[in-house]
Design a protein around this motif. Sequence first.
Motif, PDB file in Angstrom:
ATOM      1  N   ASP A 107      -5.688  -6.435   7.405  1.00  0.00           N
ATOM      2  CA  ASP A 107      -6.808  -7.322   7.042  1.00  0.00           C
ATOM      3  C   ASP A 107      -6.330  -8.721   6.687  1.00  0.00           C
ATOM      4  OD1 ASP A 107      -5.438  -6.613   4.746  1.00  0.00           O
ATOM      5  OD2 ASP A 107      -7.231  -6.490   3.499  1.00  0.00           O
ATOM      6  N   ARG A 165     -12.899   2.800   7.320  1.00  0.00           N
ATOM      7  CA  ARG A 165     -13.192   2.672   5.882  1.00  0.00           C
ATOM      8  C   ARG A 165     -14.141   1.488   5.689  1.00  0.00           C
ATOM      9  NH1 ARG A 165      -7.138   0.610   5.172  1.00  0.00           N
ATOM     10  NH2 ARG A 165      -7.523  -1.564   5.671  1.00  0.00           N
ATOM     11  N   GLY A 174      -0.192  -6.929   8.526  1.00  0.00           N
ATOM     12  CA  GLY A 174      -1.085  -5.959   7.881  1.00  0.00           C
ATOM     13  C   GLY A 174      -2.233  -5.487   8.744  1.00  0.00           C
ATOM     14  N   ALA A 218      -0.464   5.921   1.820  1.00  0.00           N
ATOM     15  CA  ALA A 218      -0.918   4.525   1.753  1.00  0.00           C
ATOM     16  C   ALA A 218      -2.325   4.404   2.324  1.00  0.00           C
ATOM     17  CB  ALA A 218       0.049   3.633   2.534  1.00  0.00           C
ATOM     18  N   ARG A 245      -4.570   8.487  11.104  1.00  0.00           N
ATOM     19  CA  ARG A 245      -4.415   7.284  10.258  1.00  0.00           C
ATOM     20  C   ARG A 245      -5.258   6.135  10.815  1.00  0.00           C
ATOM     21  NH1 ARG A 245       0.053   3.731   8.417  1.00  0.00           N
ATOM     22  NH2 ARG A 245       1.728   4.809   9.503  1.00  0.00           N
ATOM     23  N   ASP A 259      -8.120   4.096   8.792  1.00  0.00           N
ATOM     24  CA  ASP A 259      -7.957   2.649   8.571  1.00  0.00           C
ATOM     25  C   ASP A 259      -9.071   1.842   9.237  1.00  0.00           C
ATOM     26  OD1 ASP A 259      -5.637   3.258   7.207  1.00  0.00           O
ATOM     27  OD2 ASP A 259      -4.268   2.661   8.807  1.00  0.00           O
ATOM     28  N   TYR A 266       0.834  -1.209   0.000  1.00  0.00           N
ATOM     29  CA  TYR A 266       0.000   0.000   0.000  1.00  0.00           C
ATOM     30  C   TYR A 266       0.871   1.263   0.000  1.00  0.00           C
ATOM     31  CZ  TYR A 266      -3.993  -3.027   0.571  1.00  0.00           C
ATOM     32  OH  TYR A 266      -4.945  -3.984   0.345  1.00  0.00           O
TER      33      TYR A 266
HETATM   34  O1   DC Z   1       1.481  -1.191   8.159  1.00  0.00           O
HETATM   35  P1   DC Z   1       1.843   0.125   7.450  1.00  0.00           P
HETATM   36  O2   DC Z   1       1.998   1.279   8.390  1.00  0.00           O
HETATM   37  O3   DC Z   1       3.058  -0.037   6.588  1.00  0.00           O
HETATM   38  O4   DC Z   1       0.591   0.425   6.492  1.00  0.00           O
HETATM   39  C1   DC Z   1       0.465   1.631   5.777  1.00  0.00           C
HETATM   40  C2   DC Z   1      -0.990   1.869   5.421  1.00  0.00           C
HETATM   41  O5   DC Z   1      -1.395   0.915   4.444  1.00  0.00           O
HETATM   42  C3   DC Z   1      -1.981   1.724   6.562  1.00  0.00           C
HETATM   43  O6   DC Z   1      -2.195   2.950   7.241  1.00  0.00           O
HETATM   44  C4   DC Z   1      -3.238   1.238   5.879  1.00  0.00           C
HETATM   45  C5   DC Z   1      -2.736   0.512   4.655  1.00  0.00           C
HETATM   46  N1   DC Z   1      -2.764  -0.952   4.820  1.00  0.00           N
HETATM   47  C6   DC Z   1      -3.975  -1.574   4.559  1.00  0.00           C
HETATM   48  O7   DC Z   1      -4.979  -0.909   4.283  1.00  0.00           O
HETATM   49  N2   DC Z   1      -4.053  -2.929   4.609  1.00  0.00           N
HETATM   50  C7   DC Z   1      -2.994  -3.666   4.921  1.00  0.00           C
HETATM   51  N3   DC Z   1      -3.096  -4.979   4.958  1.00  0.00           N
HETATM   52  C8   DC Z   1      -1.756  -3.036   5.217  1.00  0.00           C
HETATM   53  C9   DC Z   1      -1.687  -1.676   5.172  1.00  0.00           C
END
Ligand code: DC
Length: 246
Positions: free
Chosen positions: A148, A204, A146, A116, A197, A201, A50
């Motif tokens: 999800d 959504r 991650g 992202a 953030r 996240d 992402y």
């Molecule tokens: O884990 P991270 O901080 O590197 O992720 C960056 C962004 O990417 C996070 O704020 C939301 C998105 N993300 C997502 O929607 N689904 C995922 N499986 C991993 C990250």
Amino acid sequence: MVISQAGQSESAQRYPVVCIDGPSGAGKGTVTWRLAKALGYQLLDSGALYRIVGLKAHEAGLLDTDEAIDENALLTLTQSLHIEFEPNQRSGRVDIIVNGEGVGEQVRNETVGGYASKIAIYPQVRQALLKLQQDMATRSGLVADGRDMGTVVFPDADVKVFLTASAEARAQRRVTQLMDAGQTADFDEILATIKARDERDENREAAPSKPATDALVIDSSALDANSVYEQVKAYCQSQGICFNTQ
Ligand code: DC
């Protein structure tokens, strides 16, 4: 988009999958890396996918709007990317190679985390990344980091952990990290960014960040990285994951 990891061959066999979900700064990266190393599994850093799409969308000017982003353009851009992960023993993370070129540490900063999080709300982007992430579990055991992994990408995973921590604890860790790297850090500013953030996240519509109903939830606010790792490792063992490589 294509993602691959060096040195793996494909087969239809079903390999074990361990999911480590949770907000940024909860310590997922460290646990994921240590587990993958101890188990000899591949590591999926889904946030990096992402982040790359977010960074490329920013560079293409797609994020320069207060309106909704052009989802078709975002999809075309996502599909044009060939992403590879290479474990980097020195940094304890995966290096990311996009269309043959290494992407520097820039991709890890909070600004790109914000990009992202913005593009991650779009279902077509998530869909374009879905199968590629799932395919990684057809090559070897996988530890997937991650938001999800346990809810959408690997609903049948062998182990699901949701690692969280208070926004304050996560902001403090970030401040310490930046100061250790000789950079300046403003706690309040970092806390506000983290909360914004999280809000995006978690709220959504497409694959919001939340624990799977069958996930073990660990609050790492008052724990050090080693105790978190030991807890997760013990849980993996209780779920039949074998650490015979150590
Ligand atoms: O884990 P991270 O901080 O590197 O992720 C960056 C962004 O990417 C996070 O704020 C939301 C998105 N993300 C997502 O929607 N689904 C995922 N499986 C991993 C990250």
